[in-house]
Motif scaffolding. Structure first.
Motif, PDB file in Angstrom:
ATOM      1  N   PRO A 226      -5.479   6.537  23.508  1.00  0.00           N
ATOM      2  CA  PRO A 226      -5.143   7.369  22.348  1.00  0.00           C
ATOM      3  C   PRO A 226      -5.463   6.681  21.023  1.00  0.00           C
ATOM      4  N   GLY A 227      -5.893   5.452  21.053  1.00  0.00           N
ATOM      5  CA  GLY A 227      -6.262   4.767  19.813  1.00  0.00           C
ATOM      6  C   GLY A 227      -5.059   4.389  18.980  1.00  0.00           C
ATOM      7  N   PHE A 228      -5.267   4.329  17.682  1.00  0.00           N
ATOM      8  CA  PHE A 228      -4.169   3.941  16.790  1.00  0.00           C
ATOM      9  C   PHE A 228      -3.278   5.165  16.612  1.00  0.00           C
ATOM     10  N   SER A 229      -2.465   5.463  17.637  1.00  0.00           N
ATOM     11  CA  SER A 229      -1.795   6.760  17.645  1.00  0.00           C
ATOM     12  C   SER A 229      -0.593   6.842  16.719  1.00  0.00           C
ATOM     13  N   GLN A 230       0.081   5.722  16.503  1.00  0.00           N
ATOM     14  CA  GLN A 230       1.280   5.759  15.680  1.00  0.00           C
ATOM     15  C   GLN A 230       1.032   5.029  14.366  1.00  0.00           C
ATOM     16  N   LEU A 231       0.532   5.749  13.383  1.00  0.00           N
ATOM     17  CA  LEU A 231       0.192   5.105  12.116  1.00  0.00           C
ATOM     18  C   LEU A 231       1.418   5.090  11.207  1.00  0.00           C
ATOM     19  N   ASP A 232       2.347   4.210  11.515  1.00  0.00           N
ATOM     20  CA  ASP A 232       3.621   4.238  10.778  1.00  0.00           C
ATOM     21  C   ASP A 232       3.854   2.992   9.932  1.00  0.00           C
ATOM     22  N   PHE A 233       2.858   2.115   9.814  1.00  0.00           N
ATOM     23  CA  PHE A 233       2.936   0.920   8.969  1.00  0.00           C
ATOM     24  C   PHE A 233       4.038  -0.067   9.385  1.00  0.00           C
ATOM     25  N   LEU A 234       4.587   0.059  10.605  1.00  0.00           N
ATOM     26  CA  LEU A 234       5.687  -0.835  10.980  1.00  0.00           C
ATOM     27  C   LEU A 234       5.229  -2.268  11.186  1.00  0.00           C
ATOM     28  N   GLU A 235       3.976  -2.455  11.606  1.00  0.00           N
ATOM     29  CA  GLU A 235       3.507  -3.818  11.871  1.00  0.00           C
ATOM     30  C   GLU A 235       2.964  -4.500  10.613  1.00  0.00           C
ATOM     31  N   LEU A 236       2.954  -3.767   9.508  1.00  0.00           N
ATOM     32  CA  LEU A 236       2.317  -4.255   8.288  1.00  0.00           C
ATOM     33  C   LEU A 236       3.365  -4.494   7.210  1.00  0.00           C
ATOM     34  N   GLY A 237       3.335  -5.678   6.607  1.00  0.00           N
ATOM     35  CA  GLY A 237       4.250  -5.973   5.503  1.00  0.00           C
ATOM     36  C   GLY A 237       3.716  -5.345   4.223  1.00  0.00           C
ATOM     37  N   VAL A 238       4.611  -4.847   3.370  1.00  0.00           N
ATOM     38  CA  VAL A 238       4.187  -4.163   2.150  1.00  0.00           C
ATOM     39  C   VAL A 238       3.336  -5.071   1.262  1.00  0.00           C
ATOM     40  N   GLU A 239       3.610  -6.389   1.329  1.00  0.00           N
ATOM     41  CA  GLU A 239       2.849  -7.339   0.504  1.00  0.00           C
ATOM     42  C   GLU A 239       1.416  -7.534   1.037  1.00  0.00           C
ATOM     43  N   GLU A 240       1.161  -7.076   2.276  1.00  0.00           N
ATOM     44  CA  GLU A 240      -0.182  -7.211   2.861  1.00  0.00           C
ATOM     45  C   GLU A 240      -1.061  -6.002   2.572  1.00  0.00           C
ATOM     46  N   LEU A 241      -0.447  -4.920   2.086  1.00  0.00           N
ATOM     47  CA  LEU A 241      -1.173  -3.653   1.956  1.00  0.00           C
ATOM     48  C   LEU A 241      -2.416  -3.764   1.088  1.00  0.00           C
ATOM     49  N   SER A 242      -2.295  -4.396  -0.082  1.00  0.00           N
ATOM     50  CA  SER A 242      -3.444  -4.429  -1.004  1.00  0.00           C
ATOM     51  C   SER A 242      -4.632  -5.189  -0.417  1.00  0.00           C
ATOM     52  N   THR A 243      -4.366  -6.166   0.445  1.00  0.00           N
ATOM     53  CA  THR A 243      -5.468  -6.927   1.052  1.00  0.00           C
ATOM     54  C   THR A 243      -6.250  -6.070   2.046  1.00  0.00           C
ATOM     55  N   CYS A 244      -5.653  -4.951   2.460  1.00  0.00           N
ATOM     56  CA  CYS A 244      -6.316  -4.051   3.403  1.00  0.00           C
ATOM     57  C   CYS A 244      -7.209  -3.029   2.691  1.00  0.00           C
ATOM     58  N   PHE A 245      -7.219  -3.092   1.352  1.00  0.00           N
ATOM     59  CA  PHE A 245      -8.170  -2.303   0.563  1.00  0.00           C
ATOM     60  C   PHE A 245      -9.238  -3.290   0.092  1.00  0.00           C
ATOM     61  N   ARG A 246     -10.372  -3.283   0.745  1.00  0.00           N
ATOM     62  CA  ARG A 246     -11.421  -4.290   0.518  1.00  0.00           C
ATOM     63  C   ARG A 246     -11.772  -4.479  -0.955  1.00  0.00           C
ATOM     64  N   GLU A 247     -11.891  -3.361  -1.680  1.00  0.00           N
ATOM     65  CA  GLU A 247     -12.372  -3.434  -3.058  1.00  0.00           C
ATOM     66  C   GLU A 247     -11.320  -3.969  -4.028  1.00  0.00           C
ATOM     67  N   PHE A 248     -10.066  -4.143  -3.540  1.00  0.00           N
ATOM     68  CA  PHE A 248      -9.004  -4.716  -4.386  1.00  0.00           C
ATOM     69  C   PHE A 248      -9.063  -6.243  -4.394  1.00  0.00           C
ATOM     70  N   ARG A 249      -9.656  -6.821  -3.353  1.00  0.00           N
ATOM     71  CA  ARG A 249      -9.516  -8.271  -3.136  1.00  0.00           C
ATOM     72  C   ARG A 249     -10.062  -9.100  -4.291  1.00  0.00           C
ATOM     73  N   GLU A 250     -11.293  -8.808  -4.715  1.00  0.00           N
ATOM     74  CA  GLU A 250     -11.903  -9.622  -5.769  1.00  0.00           C
ATOM     75  C   GLU A 250     -11.179  -9.476  -7.112  1.00  0.00           C
ATOM     76  N   PRO A 251     -10.963  -8.228  -7.612  1.00  0.00           N
ATOM     77  CA  PRO A 251     -10.264  -8.126  -8.898  1.00  0.00           C
ATOM     78  C   PRO A 251      -8.839  -8.674  -8.869  1.00  0.00           C
ATOM     79  N   SER A 252      -8.159  -8.570  -7.719  1.00  0.00           N
ATOM     80  CA  SER A 252      -6.758  -9.021  -7.654  1.00  0.00           C
ATOM     81  C   SER A 252      -6.610 -10.523  -7.894  1.00  0.00           C
ATOM     82  N   GLU A 253      -7.714 -11.269  -7.672  1.00  0.00           N
ATOM     83  CA  GLU A 253      -7.661 -12.716  -7.924  1.00  0.00           C
ATOM     84  C   GLU A 253      -7.466 -13.020  -9.410  1.00  0.00           C
TER      85      GLU A 253
END
Length: 301
Positions: A226-253
């Motif tokens: 079924p793939g990534f069936s439960q997309l509920d963000f439980l395994e992801l810390g809120v502080e990690e979210l921005s790093t998962c947006f590729r285009e945020f990484r460079e400017p965020s530095e």
């Protein structure tokens, strides 16, 4: 001790495909008790060392180092996530696509975006063509591979097929986007197996109860799951979210504050990039929505 690949796990048994091409029979194996003691368990996609036993079965003795490990679906060594999103029926849902991309970035997989059902677009209407081009351009600029496909006309299927060669891939996406149809268009010999594949988003009655790798004729494997069936963000810390947006990484530095949430802090380079048009406003809006969703979930748990 021979080496093999676990292609299926079911009811405490591991089905191992030998690495030696001369041995083409799948071997039903048990796992050594030592795995349980160490708190690890073999996963589909694991490359393992096994020893044949006297009854034609085998024993998994050693798990070779993993490149990646997914929790849902439980699969090892998948390097590629193929995200199938239809352009019509259902309409393209970029918020859901961004949610999938967040999870894939977090898991460290390469994402391949496949925009399906191109044949359903009205070629006469300029707006439908421009929506497709805009979406493709947006994600390509971020650094993702984008394929526009049609199982009916065959458009893009060869390109996707060659990309799956030699890889263990996980297919995910919206319900009803034509995953099985695309697989059949690429690999006609799969027709029997794919009629049973359910990679529906969410938990429906067709959801597969075990993970299995389907071997493709070009040396690749696709996870029947079924793939990534439960997309509920439980395994992801809120502080990690921005790093998962590729285009945020460079400017965020260059952000003024360490740990900047990119929501309200002064001197935020990500928001500046949004204002300048270097980061798509729609992507940033989805980031804010996901951030709020995660904070809300944290409060409830």
């Amino acid at each position: 001790m021979p080496e093999g690949l676990i292609v299926k796990a079911l009811s405490g048994y591991y089905y191992v495909k030998p690495a030696d091409p001369a041995l083409d029979e799948i071997i039903q194996c048990r796992g050594r008790g030592i795995f349980k003691k160490k708190g690890i368990s073999p996963l589909v996609g694991d490359r393992v060392m096994y020893s044949p036993t006297e009854n034609g079965e085998g024993m998994v003795d050693e798990i070779l180092p993993r490149i990646t490990e997914l929790i849902r679906p439980p699969i090892a060594n998948a390097r590629l996530a193929v995200l199938l999103f239809s352009l019509k029926e259902p309409d393209l849902n970029l918020q859901l696509l961004d949610k999938f991309l967040v999870h894939i970035e977090h898991e460290g997989l390469e994402a391949l975006i496949c925009l399906t059902k191109e044949d359903l677009l009205d070629a006469e209407k300029e707006d439908t063509a421009s929506i497709t081009e805009q979406a493709a351009r947006l994600y390509e600029q971020i650094g993702y591979e984008v394929f526009i496909t049609s199982s009916l006309t065959g458009k893009g299927t060869e390109a996707v097929k060659s990309r799956l060669a030699g890889e263990i891939s996980v297919l995910s996406g919206q319900s009803g986007v034509g995953k099985s149809t695309l697989l059949n268009a690429m690999f006609p010999g799969l027709s029997l197996e794919t009629s049973e594949i359910s990679m529906k988003l969410g938990r429906g009655r067709h959801t597969t109860r075990h993970v299995e790798l389907i071997e493709l004729e070009n040396g690749g494997y696709v996870a029947d799951t079924p793939g990534f069936s439960q997309l509920d963000f439980l395994e992801l810390g809120v502080e990690e979210l921005s790093t998962c947006f590729r285009e945020f990484r460079e400017p965020s530095e260059g952000c003024k504050f360490r740990g900047c949430t990119h929501l309200h802090e002064p001197g935020c380079k990500v928001r500046e990039a949004v204002d300048d048009g270097a980061i798509a406003a729609g992507r940033y809006e989805h980031y804010v929505q996901f951030y709020e969703e995660m904070k809300d979930k944290k409060r409830r748990y």
